[in-house]
Write a protein that holds these residues in place. Structure first.
Motif, mmCIF file in Angstrom:
data_model
loop_
_atom_site.group_PDB
_atom_site.id
_atom_site.type_symbol
_atom_site.label_atom_id
_atom_site.label_comp_id
_atom_site.label_asym_id
_atom_site.label_seq_id
_atom_site.Cartn_x
_atom_site.Cartn_y
_atom_site.Cartn_z
ATOM 1 N N ASN A 29 71.072 -7.741 10.285
ATOM 2 C CA ASN A 29 69.991 -8.252 9.138
ATOM 3 C C ASN A 29 68.538 -8.097 10.209
ATOM 4 O O ASN A 29 68.845 -8.981 11.540
ATOM 5 C CB ASN A 29 70.605 -9.241 9.001
ATOM 6 C CG ASN A 29 69.907 -9.626 7.716
ATOM 7 O OD1 ASN A 29 68.039 -10.362 7.804
ATOM 8 N ND2 ASN A 29 70.302 -10.972 6.982
ATOM 9 N N ASP A 77 69.942 -1.424 8.511
ATOM 10 C CA ASP A 77 69.666 -1.447 7.066
ATOM 11 C C ASP A 77 70.852 -2.877 6.793
ATOM 12 O O ASP A 77 72.029 -2.537 7.749
ATOM 13 C CB ASP A 77 69.737 -1.026 6.801
ATOM 14 C CG ASP A 77 68.693 -0.929 5.084
ATOM 15 O OD1 ASP A 77 67.983 -0.693 4.822
ATOM 16 O OD2 ASP A 77 69.553 -1.697 4.165
ATOM 17 N N GLU A 97 64.127 8.070 6.872
ATOM 18 C CA GLU A 97 63.240 7.396 8.047
ATOM 19 C C GLU A 97 63.362 7.674 8.823
ATOM 20 O O GLU A 97 63.149 8.863 10.064
ATOM 21 C CB GLU A 97 62.891 6.018 8.200
ATOM 22 C CG GLU A 97 61.999 5.787 8.969
ATOM 23 C CD GLU A 97 61.377 4.080 9.044
ATOM 24 O OE1 GLU A 97 60.557 3.928 7.981
ATOM 25 O OE2 GLU A 97 62.230 2.760 9.073
ATOM 26 N N PRO A 154 64.361 -1.481 8.686
ATOM 27 C CA PRO A 154 65.225 -1.240 7.938
ATOM 28 C C PRO A 154 65.282 0.814 7.739
ATOM 29 O O PRO A 154 63.944 1.351 7.709
ATOM 30 C CB PRO A 154 64.884 -1.454 6.110
ATOM 31 C CG PRO A 154 63.701 -1.864 6.304
ATOM 32 C CD PRO A 154 62.445 -2.180 7.352
ATOM 33 N N ASN A 192 58.145 -1.125 4.976
ATOM 34 C CA ASN A 192 58.250 -0.575 3.518
ATOM 35 C C ASN A 192 59.983 -2.357 3.720
ATOM 36 O O ASN A 192 60.818 -2.208 2.979
ATOM 37 C CB ASN A 192 58.988 0.320 2.362
ATOM 38 C CG ASN A 192 57.340 0.641 2.513
ATOM 39 O OD1 ASN A 192 56.346 0.087 1.824
ATOM 40 N ND2 ASN A 192 57.790 2.119 3.181
ATOM 41 N N SER A 199 66.475 0.051 -1.859
ATOM 42 C CA SER A 199 66.559 0.748 -0.810
ATOM 43 C C SER A 199 66.013 2.683 -0.310
ATOM 44 O O SER A 199 66.624 3.942 -0.497
ATOM 45 C CB SER A 199 68.435 1.496 -0.969
ATOM 46 O OG SER A 199 68.520 0.531 0.285
ATOM 47 N N ARG A 215 57.392 9.659 4.886
ATOM 48 C CA ARG A 215 56.639 9.151 4.133
ATOM 49 C C ARG A 215 56.045 8.074 4.906
ATOM 50 O O ARG A 215 56.028 8.011 6.247
ATOM 51 C CB ARG A 215 57.524 7.542 3.764
ATOM 52 C CG ARG A 215 56.863 6.607 2.468
ATOM 53 C CD ARG A 215 58.137 5.519 2.030
ATOM 54 N NE ARG A 215 57.257 4.990 1.559
ATOM 55 C CZ ARG A 215 58.851 3.907 0.794
ATOM 56 N NH1 ARG A 215 59.774 3.661 1.046
ATOM 57 N NH2 ARG A 215 58.277 3.255 0.058
ATOM 58 N N SER A 274 63.956 6.316 -0.246
ATOM 59 C CA SER A 274 63.355 6.139 0.923
ATOM 60 C C SER A 274 62.903 7.301 0.835
ATOM 61 O O SER A 274 63.490 8.553 -0.485
ATOM 62 C CB SER A 274 64.181 5.797 2.007
ATOM 63 O OG SER A 274 63.081 5.874 2.814
HETATM 64 C C1 SAM Z 1 62.504 0.012 0.891
HETATM 65 S S1 SAM Z 1 63.976 0.488 2.133
HETATM 66 C C2 SAM Z 1 62.311 0.812 3.137
HETATM 67 C C3 SAM Z 1 62.955 1.849 3.954
HETATM 68 C C4 SAM Z 1 62.386 2.982 5.336
HETATM 69 N N1 SAM Z 1 61.765 1.996 5.935
HETATM 70 C C5 SAM Z 1 60.962 3.650 4.389
HETATM 71 O O1 SAM Z 1 60.182 2.924 4.544
HETATM 72 O O2 SAM Z 1 61.173 3.975 2.996
HETATM 73 C C6 SAM Z 1 63.940 -1.952 1.934
HETATM 74 C C7 SAM Z 1 64.713 -1.365 2.698
HETATM 75 O O3 SAM Z 1 64.754 -2.694 3.874
HETATM 76 C C8 SAM Z 1 66.728 -2.936 3.523
HETATM 77 N N2 SAM Z 1 66.047 -4.797 3.940
HETATM 78 C C9 SAM Z 1 66.326 -5.814 3.001
HETATM 79 N N3 SAM Z 1 66.295 -7.013 3.825
HETATM 80 C C10 SAM Z 1 66.409 -6.358 4.646
HETATM 81 C C11 SAM Z 1 66.187 -7.400 6.445
HETATM 82 N N4 SAM Z 1 66.855 -8.689 5.876
HETATM 83 N N5 SAM Z 1 67.183 -6.755 7.330
HETATM 84 C C12 SAM Z 1 66.825 -5.528 7.432
HETATM 85 N N6 SAM Z 1 67.150 -4.781 6.724
HETATM 86 C C13 SAM Z 1 66.574 -5.175 4.959
HETATM 87 C C14 SAM Z 1 67.578 -2.354 2.012
HETATM 88 O O4 SAM Z 1 68.627 -2.817 2.473
HETATM 89 C C15 SAM Z 1 66.834 -2.069 1.985
HETATM 90 O O5 SAM Z 1 67.568 -0.883 2.270
#
Ligand code: SAM
Length: 410
Positions: free
Chosen positions: A185, A131, A107, A101, A205, A68, A74, A70
Protein backbone atom coordinates in the motif's frame (compact mmCIF):
# COMPACT_ATOMS: atom_id res chain seq x y z
CA UNK A 1 -28.42 1.53 0.29
CA UNK A 2 -27.88 4.22 -2.36
CA UNK A 3 -25.45 6.45 -0.42
CA UNK A 4 -22.44 5.14 1.43
CA UNK A 5 -22.64 4.76 5.20
CA UNK A 6 -20.12 7.11 6.87
CA UNK A 7 -18.30 4.17 8.53
CA UNK A 8 -17.50 2.68 5.15
CA UNK A 9 -16.48 6.03 3.74
CA UNK A 10 -13.98 6.32 6.63
CA UNK A 11 -12.88 2.71 6.07
CA UNK A 12 -11.84 3.38 2.48
CA UNK A 13 -10.16 6.69 3.31
CA UNK A 14 -8.23 5.13 6.16
CA UNK A 15 -7.22 1.88 4.45
CA UNK A 16 -6.30 3.00 0.95
CA UNK A 17 -6.87 6.76 0.97
CA UNK A 18 -9.73 6.41 -1.47
CA UNK A 19 -12.16 9.23 -2.01
CA UNK A 20 -15.27 7.21 -2.85
CA UNK A 21 -16.53 10.09 -4.95
CA UNK A 22 -13.78 9.25 -7.44
CA UNK A 23 -15.41 5.94 -8.38
CA UNK A 24 -18.97 6.97 -7.51
CA UNK A 25 -20.81 6.40 -4.20
CA UNK A 26 -23.39 4.20 -5.95
CA UNK A 27 -20.72 1.84 -7.23
CA UNK A 28 -19.23 1.61 -3.74
CA UNK A 29 -22.64 1.14 -2.09
CA UNK A 30 -23.40 -1.72 -4.49
CA UNK A 31 -20.04 -3.34 -3.79
CA UNK A 32 -20.73 -3.24 -0.05
CA UNK A 33 -24.18 -4.75 -0.57
CA UNK A 34 -22.72 -7.51 -2.72
CA UNK A 35 -20.19 -8.41 -0.01
CA UNK A 36 -22.90 -8.36 2.65
CA UNK A 37 -25.04 -10.73 0.57
CA UNK A 38 -22.05 -12.96 -0.17
CA UNK A 39 -21.45 -13.26 3.59
CA UNK A 40 -25.19 -13.98 4.08
CA UNK A 41 -25.47 -11.27 6.70
CA UNK A 42 -28.87 -9.79 7.51
CA UNK A 43 -27.89 -6.13 7.85
CA UNK A 44 -25.27 -3.56 7.11
CA UNK A 45 -24.48 -3.37 10.83
CA UNK A 46 -23.79 -7.09 10.92
CA UNK A 47 -21.52 -6.71 7.91
CA UNK A 48 -19.68 -3.81 9.56
CA UNK A 49 -19.17 -5.94 12.70
CA UNK A 50 -17.58 -8.66 10.53
CA UNK A 51 -15.36 -6.14 8.79
CA UNK A 52 -14.04 -4.89 12.11
CA UNK A 53 -12.63 -8.28 12.99
CA UNK A 54 -11.85 -9.98 9.70
CA UNK A 55 -8.81 -8.83 7.69
CA UNK A 56 -9.61 -11.14 4.80
CA UNK A 57 -13.03 -9.51 4.43
CA UNK A 58 -11.41 -6.06 4.55
CA UNK A 59 -9.20 -7.08 1.64
CA UNK A 60 -12.17 -8.57 -0.25
CA UNK A 61 -14.10 -5.32 0.12
CA UNK A 62 -11.12 -3.30 -1.08
CA UNK A 63 -10.72 -5.64 -4.05
CA UNK A 64 -14.34 -5.05 -4.96
CA UNK A 65 -13.97 -1.27 -5.35
CA UNK A 66 -10.47 -0.63 -6.72
CA UNK A 67 -10.19 0.11 -10.41
CA UNK A 68 -7.41 -2.07 -11.77
CA UNK A 69 -7.76 -1.24 -15.42
CA UNK A 70 -4.48 -0.90 -17.28
CA UNK A 71 -2.97 -1.62 -20.66
CA UNK A 72 0.39 -1.95 -22.37
CA UNK A 73 2.15 1.27 -23.31
CA UNK A 74 -0.49 3.46 -21.70
CA UNK A 75 0.69 7.05 -22.43
CA UNK A 76 3.33 5.85 -24.86
CA UNK A 77 5.29 9.14 -24.54
CA UNK A 78 6.35 8.16 -20.99
CA UNK A 79 7.99 5.02 -22.33
CA UNK A 80 9.79 6.97 -25.05
CA UNK A 81 11.08 9.27 -22.30
CA UNK A 82 12.09 6.30 -20.14
CA UNK A 83 14.08 4.88 -23.04
CA UNK A 84 15.91 8.19 -23.39
CA UNK A 85 16.67 8.39 -19.68
CA UNK A 86 17.90 4.80 -19.57
CA UNK A 87 20.24 5.32 -22.51
CA UNK A 88 21.64 8.56 -21.07
CA UNK A 89 22.15 6.90 -17.76
CA UNK A 90 23.67 3.71 -19.17
CA UNK A 91 27.01 2.58 -17.84
CA UNK A 92 26.35 3.61 -14.24
CA UNK A 93 24.85 1.51 -11.48
CA UNK A 94 21.89 -0.69 -12.51
CA UNK A 95 18.71 1.34 -12.90
CA UNK A 96 16.15 0.71 -10.16
CA UNK A 97 12.54 1.14 -11.21
CA UNK A 98 9.24 0.90 -9.40
CA UNK A 99 5.71 0.59 -10.74
CA UNK A 100 3.26 1.47 -7.97
CA UNK A 101 0.42 0.78 -8.52
CA UNK A 102 1.17 -1.89 -11.07
CA UNK A 103 -2.38 -3.33 -11.31
CA UNK A 104 -2.34 -6.47 -13.49
CA UNK A 105 1.21 -5.96 -14.72
CA UNK A 106 0.87 -4.21 -18.06
CA UNK A 107 2.85 -1.20 -16.81
CA UNK A 108 5.90 -2.96 -15.30
CA UNK A 109 6.08 -5.34 -18.27
CA UNK A 110 5.95 -2.36 -20.66
CA UNK A 111 8.87 -0.87 -18.72
CA UNK A 112 10.90 -4.06 -19.13
CA UNK A 113 10.07 -4.36 -22.84
CA UNK A 114 11.12 -0.74 -23.37
CA UNK A 115 14.46 -1.24 -21.65
CA UNK A 116 15.23 -4.53 -23.38
CA UNK A 117 14.37 -2.97 -26.73
CA UNK A 118 16.62 -0.01 -25.89
CA UNK A 119 19.46 -2.56 -25.71
CA UNK A 120 19.80 -2.92 -21.93
CA UNK A 121 20.66 -6.32 -20.59
CA UNK A 122 18.93 -8.00 -17.61
CA UNK A 123 21.73 -7.04 -15.21
CA UNK A 124 21.42 -3.36 -16.06
CA UNK A 125 18.07 -2.77 -14.40
CA UNK A 126 15.45 -4.19 -12.06
CA UNK A 127 11.74 -3.50 -11.74
CA UNK A 128 9.70 -3.78 -8.55
CA UNK A 129 5.94 -3.72 -8.95
CA UNK A 130 3.46 -3.14 -6.13
CA UNK A 131 -0.30 -3.06 -5.86
CA UNK A 132 -2.78 -3.25 -3.01
CA UNK A 133 -4.94 -5.71 -4.92
CA UNK A 134 -4.07 -9.41 -4.66
CA UNK A 135 -6.43 -10.15 -7.50
CA UNK A 136 -4.63 -7.73 -9.82
CA UNK A 137 -1.28 -9.17 -8.74
CA UNK A 138 -2.30 -12.71 -9.54
CA UNK A 139 -3.27 -11.56 -13.03
CA UNK A 140 0.17 -9.93 -13.24
CA UNK A 141 1.80 -13.22 -12.21
CA UNK A 142 -0.17 -15.10 -14.82
CA UNK A 143 0.86 -12.45 -17.38
CA UNK A 144 -1.63 -13.55 -20.00
CA UNK A 145 -3.66 -10.81 -21.62
CA UNK A 146 -6.68 -10.29 -23.86
CA UNK A 147 -7.27 -7.68 -26.57
CA UNK A 148 -8.11 -4.89 -24.11
CA UNK A 149 -4.53 -4.79 -22.91
CA UNK A 150 -3.44 -3.99 -26.46
CA UNK A 151 -5.54 -0.90 -27.08
CA UNK A 152 -2.52 1.38 -27.52
CA UNK A 153 -0.93 0.90 -30.91
CA UNK A 154 2.54 1.61 -29.43
CA UNK A 155 2.61 -1.98 -28.17
CA UNK A 156 2.85 -3.24 -31.76
CA UNK A 157 6.54 -2.45 -31.87
CA UNK A 158 7.07 -4.75 -28.87
CA UNK A 159 5.02 -7.77 -29.95
CA UNK A 160 8.07 -10.01 -29.98
CA UNK A 161 7.81 -10.05 -26.17
CA UNK A 162 4.57 -12.05 -26.32
CA UNK A 163 3.66 -15.61 -27.18
CA UNK A 164 0.24 -15.54 -28.81
CA UNK A 165 -1.94 -18.49 -27.87
CA UNK A 166 -5.67 -19.22 -27.99
CA UNK A 167 -5.94 -18.27 -24.31
CA UNK A 168 -4.39 -14.86 -24.88
CA UNK A 169 -1.02 -13.19 -25.28
CA UNK A 170 1.53 -14.51 -22.81
CA UNK A 171 4.41 -12.24 -21.77
CA UNK A 172 7.69 -14.06 -22.33
CA UNK A 173 9.57 -15.60 -19.43
CA UNK A 174 12.54 -13.29 -20.05
CA UNK A 175 10.38 -10.19 -19.47
CA UNK A 176 8.50 -11.67 -16.50
CA UNK A 177 11.71 -12.67 -14.74
CA UNK A 178 12.75 -9.02 -14.66
CA UNK A 179 9.82 -7.95 -12.46
CA UNK A 180 9.40 -8.59 -8.71
CA UNK A 181 5.73 -8.37 -7.70
CA UNK A 182 4.69 -7.35 -4.18
CA UNK A 183 1.43 -6.71 -2.43
CA UNK A 184 1.60 -3.31 -0.73
CA UNK A 185 0.00 0.00 0.00
CA UNK A 186 1.55 3.29 -1.06
CA UNK A 187 0.22 4.93 2.07
CA UNK A 188 1.98 2.55 4.45
CA UNK A 189 5.11 4.28 5.74
CA UNK A 190 6.89 0.93 6.12
CA UNK A 191 6.74 0.59 2.36
CA UNK A 192 9.88 2.57 1.63
CA UNK A 193 11.89 0.50 4.12
CA UNK A 194 10.74 -2.67 2.43
CA UNK A 195 11.43 -1.49 -1.05
CA UNK A 196 14.35 0.93 -0.79
CA UNK A 197 14.73 3.83 -3.19
CA UNK A 198 14.37 4.05 -6.94
CA UNK A 199 15.79 6.00 -9.84
CA UNK A 200 12.44 5.91 -11.63
CA UNK A 201 8.98 5.55 -10.10
CA UNK A 202 5.85 5.08 -12.18
CA UNK A 203 2.87 6.11 -10.08
CA UNK A 204 0.09 6.56 -12.58
CA UNK A 205 -3.66 6.61 -12.10
CA UNK A 206 -3.65 6.29 -8.35
CA UNK A 207 -3.48 9.90 -7.14
CA UNK A 208 -6.77 10.67 -8.94
CA UNK A 209 -8.59 8.21 -6.66
CA UNK A 210 -7.23 9.61 -3.40
CA UNK A 211 -8.70 12.21 -1.07
CA UNK A 212 -6.66 15.36 -0.43
CA UNK A 213 -5.05 14.08 2.76
CA UNK A 214 -4.05 10.73 1.29
CA UNK A 215 -2.78 12.45 -1.83
CA UNK A 216 -0.41 14.55 0.28
CA UNK A 217 0.82 11.44 2.05
CA UNK A 218 1.23 9.68 -1.28
CA UNK A 219 3.26 12.58 -2.69
CA UNK A 220 5.48 12.54 0.39
CA UNK A 221 5.96 8.78 -0.08
CA UNK A 222 6.91 9.31 -3.71
CA UNK A 223 9.64 11.70 -2.57
CA UNK A 224 10.84 9.17 0.00
CA UNK A 225 10.90 6.38 -2.54
CA UNK A 226 12.91 8.45 -5.02
CA UNK A 227 16.71 8.38 -5.11
CA UNK A 228 18.44 11.77 -5.40
CA UNK A 229 17.59 13.12 -8.83
CA UNK A 230 15.05 10.33 -9.31
CA UNK A 231 12.12 10.67 -11.68
CA UNK A 232 8.44 10.19 -10.96
CA UNK A 233 6.10 9.48 -13.86
CA UNK A 234 2.40 10.18 -13.34
CA UNK A 235 -0.64 10.18 -15.63
CA UNK A 236 -1.16 13.38 -17.66
CA UNK A 237 -4.27 14.22 -15.64
CA UNK A 238 -2.21 14.03 -12.44
CA UNK A 239 0.62 16.28 -13.61
CA UNK A 240 -0.86 19.50 -12.22
CA UNK A 241 -1.12 17.88 -8.75
CA UNK A 242 2.65 17.41 -8.71
CA UNK A 243 3.32 20.84 -10.07
CA UNK A 244 1.21 22.32 -7.28
CA UNK A 245 3.10 20.30 -4.69
CA UNK A 246 6.54 21.55 -5.60
CA UNK A 247 7.69 18.69 -7.84
CA UNK A 248 9.64 19.95 -10.81
CA UNK A 249 8.71 19.05 -14.36
CA UNK A 250 11.53 17.07 -15.99
CA UNK A 251 12.66 18.24 -19.42
CA UNK A 252 11.13 15.19 -21.10
CA UNK A 253 8.42 16.30 -23.50
CA UNK A 254 4.89 15.00 -23.08
CA UNK A 255 5.95 12.44 -20.50
CA UNK A 256 4.38 13.80 -17.27
CA UNK A 257 7.72 13.13 -15.56
CA UNK A 258 8.84 15.04 -12.48
CA UNK A 259 11.78 15.32 -10.16
CA UNK A 260 10.68 14.63 -6.62
CA UNK A 261 11.07 17.90 -4.72
CA UNK A 262 12.90 16.69 -1.64
CA UNK A 263 15.28 14.60 -3.70
CA UNK A 264 16.28 17.37 -6.07
CA UNK A 265 19.98 17.95 -5.53
CA UNK A 266 20.84 21.64 -5.13
CA UNK A 267 24.28 21.42 -6.70
CA UNK A 268 25.49 19.92 -9.98
CA UNK A 269 23.84 16.74 -11.29
CA UNK A 270 24.88 13.58 -9.42
CA UNK A 271 27.05 11.14 -11.31
CA UNK A 272 25.44 8.17 -9.63
CA UNK A 273 23.10 6.65 -8.60
CA UNK A 274 20.47 9.20 -9.63
CA UNK A 275 19.20 9.66 -13.13
CA UNK A 276 21.67 11.83 -15.00
CA UNK A 277 20.49 15.33 -15.77
CA UNK A 278 21.83 17.34 -18.65
CA UNK A 279 20.42 20.74 -17.78
CA UNK A 280 19.14 22.60 -14.79
CA UNK A 281 15.50 21.75 -14.15
CA UNK A 282 12.60 24.06 -13.84
CA UNK A 283 9.22 23.45 -12.25
CA UNK A 284 7.56 24.58 -15.42
CA UNK A 285 9.33 23.68 -18.63
CA UNK A 286 11.55 26.32 -20.17
CA UNK A 287 10.41 28.15 -23.27
CA UNK A 288 13.51 26.97 -25.13
CA UNK A 289 12.74 23.35 -24.25
CA UNK A 290 9.16 23.82 -25.31
CA UNK A 291 10.25 24.94 -28.71
CA UNK A 292 12.75 22.13 -29.12
CA UNK A 293 10.45 19.42 -27.85
CA UNK A 294 7.09 20.41 -29.15
CA UNK A 295 7.21 21.66 -32.71
CA UNK A 296 4.46 24.16 -33.33
CA UNK A 297 3.08 25.55 -36.56
CA UNK A 298 5.25 27.93 -38.49
CA UNK A 299 3.31 30.84 -37.09
CA UNK A 300 3.87 29.73 -33.53
CA UNK A 301 7.50 28.88 -34.09
CA UNK A 302 8.44 32.39 -35.05
CA UNK A 303 9.17 34.35 -31.89
CA UNK A 304 7.43 37.69 -32.32
CA UNK A 305 10.42 39.57 -31.05
CA UNK A 306 13.45 38.73 -28.96
CA UNK A 307 11.78 40.55 -26.10
CA UNK A 308 8.95 37.99 -25.89
CA UNK A 309 11.44 35.18 -25.44
CA UNK A 310 13.16 37.14 -22.74
CA UNK A 311 9.89 38.10 -21.03
CA UNK A 312 8.58 34.52 -21.07
CA UNK A 313 11.76 33.44 -19.31
CA UNK A 314 10.86 35.99 -16.60
CA UNK A 315 7.33 34.60 -16.40
CA UNK A 316 8.83 31.16 -15.97
CA UNK A 317 11.17 32.27 -13.20
CA UNK A 318 8.29 33.90 -11.33
CA UNK A 319 6.12 30.80 -11.77
CA UNK A 320 8.89 28.54 -10.54
CA UNK A 321 9.28 30.72 -7.46
CA UNK A 322 5.49 30.33 -6.99
CA UNK A 323 5.02 34.09 -7.40
CA UNK A 324 1.86 33.37 -9.36
CA UNK A 325 0.28 36.83 -9.05
CA UNK A 326 3.39 38.56 -10.34
CA UNK A 327 3.75 36.04 -13.18
CA UNK A 328 0.14 36.63 -14.25
CA UNK A 329 0.53 40.41 -14.06
CA UNK A 330 3.56 40.15 -16.31
CA UNK A 331 1.59 37.99 -18.78
CA UNK A 332 -1.21 40.58 -18.90
CA UNK A 333 1.28 43.38 -19.49
CA UNK A 334 2.82 41.38 -22.32
CA UNK A 335 -0.58 40.80 -23.95
CA UNK A 336 -1.24 44.54 -23.79
CA UNK A 337 2.18 45.43 -25.16
CA UNK A 338 2.56 42.75 -27.84
CA UNK A 339 -1.03 41.78 -28.62
CA UNK A 340 -2.69 38.35 -28.11
CA UNK A 341 -0.15 35.55 -28.28
CA UNK A 342 -0.59 31.77 -27.93
CA UNK A 343 2.55 31.30 -25.82
CA UNK A 344 1.46 33.91 -23.32
CA UNK A 345 -2.01 32.38 -23.00
CA UNK A 346 -0.39 28.97 -22.61
CA UNK A 347 1.72 30.27 -19.72
CA UNK A 348 -1.30 31.90 -18.12
CA UNK A 349 -3.10 28.56 -18.35
CA UNK A 350 -0.16 26.75 -16.79
CA UNK A 351 -0.04 29.20 -13.89
CA UNK A 352 -3.81 29.03 -13.25
CA UNK A 353 -3.49 25.26 -13.43
CA UNK A 354 -0.63 25.22 -10.93
CA UNK A 355 -2.60 27.30 -8.45
CA UNK A 356 -5.64 25.05 -8.84
CA UNK A 357 -7.92 27.37 -10.83
CA UNK A 358 -8.98 24.84 -13.46
CA UNK A 359 -11.68 26.90 -15.16
CA UNK A 360 -9.37 29.86 -15.82
CA UNK A 361 -6.69 27.44 -16.99
CA UNK A 362 -9.13 25.86 -19.46
CA UNK A 363 -10.08 29.30 -20.71
CA UNK A 364 -6.47 30.27 -21.34
CA UNK A 365 -5.51 26.98 -23.01
CA UNK A 366 -8.51 27.44 -25.31
CA UNK A 367 -7.37 30.94 -26.23
CA UNK A 368 -3.88 29.61 -26.93
CA UNK A 369 -5.40 26.97 -29.22
CA UNK A 370 -7.62 29.51 -30.94
CA UNK A 371 -4.52 31.49 -31.87
CA UNK A 372 -2.38 28.46 -32.56
CA UNK A 373 -4.46 25.29 -33.15
CA UNK A 374 -1.33 23.10 -33.21
CA UNK A 375 0.09 24.28 -29.89
CA UNK A 376 1.05 20.79 -28.71
CA UNK A 377 1.52 21.57 -25.06
CA UNK A 378 -1.73 23.53 -24.78
CA UNK A 379 -3.49 20.55 -26.42
CA UNK A 380 -1.87 18.18 -23.92
CA UNK A 381 -2.61 20.30 -20.89
CA UNK A 382 -6.20 20.89 -21.92
CA UNK A 383 -6.69 17.16 -22.58
CA UNK A 384 -5.28 16.29 -19.15
CA UNK A 385 -7.39 18.91 -17.45
CA UNK A 386 -10.56 17.82 -19.27
CA UNK A 387 -9.89 14.24 -18.21
CA UNK A 388 -9.34 15.32 -14.59
CA UNK A 389 -12.66 17.19 -14.69
CA UNK A 390 -14.46 14.12 -16.02
CA UNK A 391 -14.97 15.48 -19.54
CA UNK A 392 -13.71 12.33 -21.26
CA UNK A 393 -15.29 13.20 -24.61
CA UNK A 394 -13.39 16.50 -24.82
CA UNK A 395 -10.18 14.79 -23.64
CA UNK A 396 -10.45 12.17 -26.40
CA UNK A 397 -11.11 14.81 -29.04
CA UNK A 398 -7.98 16.69 -27.98
CA UNK A 399 -5.89 13.53 -27.86
CA UNK A 400 -7.14 12.65 -31.32
CA UNK A 401 -5.90 16.05 -32.53
CA UNK A 402 -2.54 15.32 -30.89
CA UNK A 403 -2.37 11.93 -32.57
CA UNK A 404 -3.20 13.45 -35.94
CA UNK A 405 -0.51 16.01 -35.40
CA UNK A 406 2.15 13.45 -34.51
CA UNK A 407 1.16 11.17 -37.40
CA UNK A 408 1.38 14.04 -39.90
CA UNK A 409 4.85 14.76 -38.56
CA UNK A 410 5.80 11.17 -39.40
C1 SAM B 1 -6.10 2.24 -12.59
S1 SAM B 1 -4.91 1.16 -11.85
C2 SAM B 1 -3.42 1.91 -12.42
C3 SAM B 1 -2.47 0.91 -13.05
C4 SAM B 1 -1.30 1.50 -13.84
N1 SAM B 1 -0.44 2.29 -13.00
C5 SAM B 1 -1.79 2.33 -15.01
O1 SAM B 1 -1.71 3.56 -14.99
O2 SAM B 1 -2.27 1.73 -15.98
C6 SAM B 1 -5.03 1.65 -10.13
C7 SAM B 1 -4.48 0.60 -9.18
O3 SAM B 1 -4.21 1.24 -7.92
C8 SAM B 1 -4.29 0.25 -6.92
N2 SAM B 1 -4.37 0.95 -5.62
C9 SAM B 1 -5.38 1.68 -5.12
N3 SAM B 1 -5.05 2.21 -3.93
C10 SAM B 1 -3.77 1.82 -3.68
C11 SAM B 1 -2.86 2.07 -2.62
N4 SAM B 1 -3.20 2.84 -1.59
N5 SAM B 1 -1.63 1.50 -2.68
C12 SAM B 1 -1.28 0.71 -3.74
N6 SAM B 1 -2.10 0.45 -4.77
C13 SAM B 1 -3.33 1.00 -4.75
C14 SAM B 1 -5.53 -0.52 -7.32
O4 SAM B 1 -5.54 -1.81 -6.77
C15 SAM B 1 -5.42 -0.54 -8.85
O5 SAM B 1 -4.85 -1.76 -9.30
Amino acid sequence: MSEVDARFDAFFRHRIGMDIGSVGPKVVAMAIERRQRWQRLPSIDAYWALLEQDDAECQALIESVVVSESWFYRYAESFAALRRVALERRGGAPLRLLSLPCASGEEPYSIVMTLFDAGLGPAEFSVDAVDVSDRALSRAREARYGPHAFRDSAVKAHQHHFLFTEEGAQVTERVRRQVRLFQGNLLEPAQSQVLGVYDVVFCRNLLIYLDAQARNRALAMLSELSAPGGLVFVAPSEACLLLRSGFRAAPLPQSSAFFASSTQPAGPPPSSPGVRRERPQSKVRRASERRASAPLTKRCLQPKAPSLEHELARVERLANARCFDEALTLCRQLQTRLGPDASIYYWQGLIHDARGDASRAVDDYRKALYLCPDHVEALMQLAALSEARGDDAQASRLRYRLQLKSSTQG
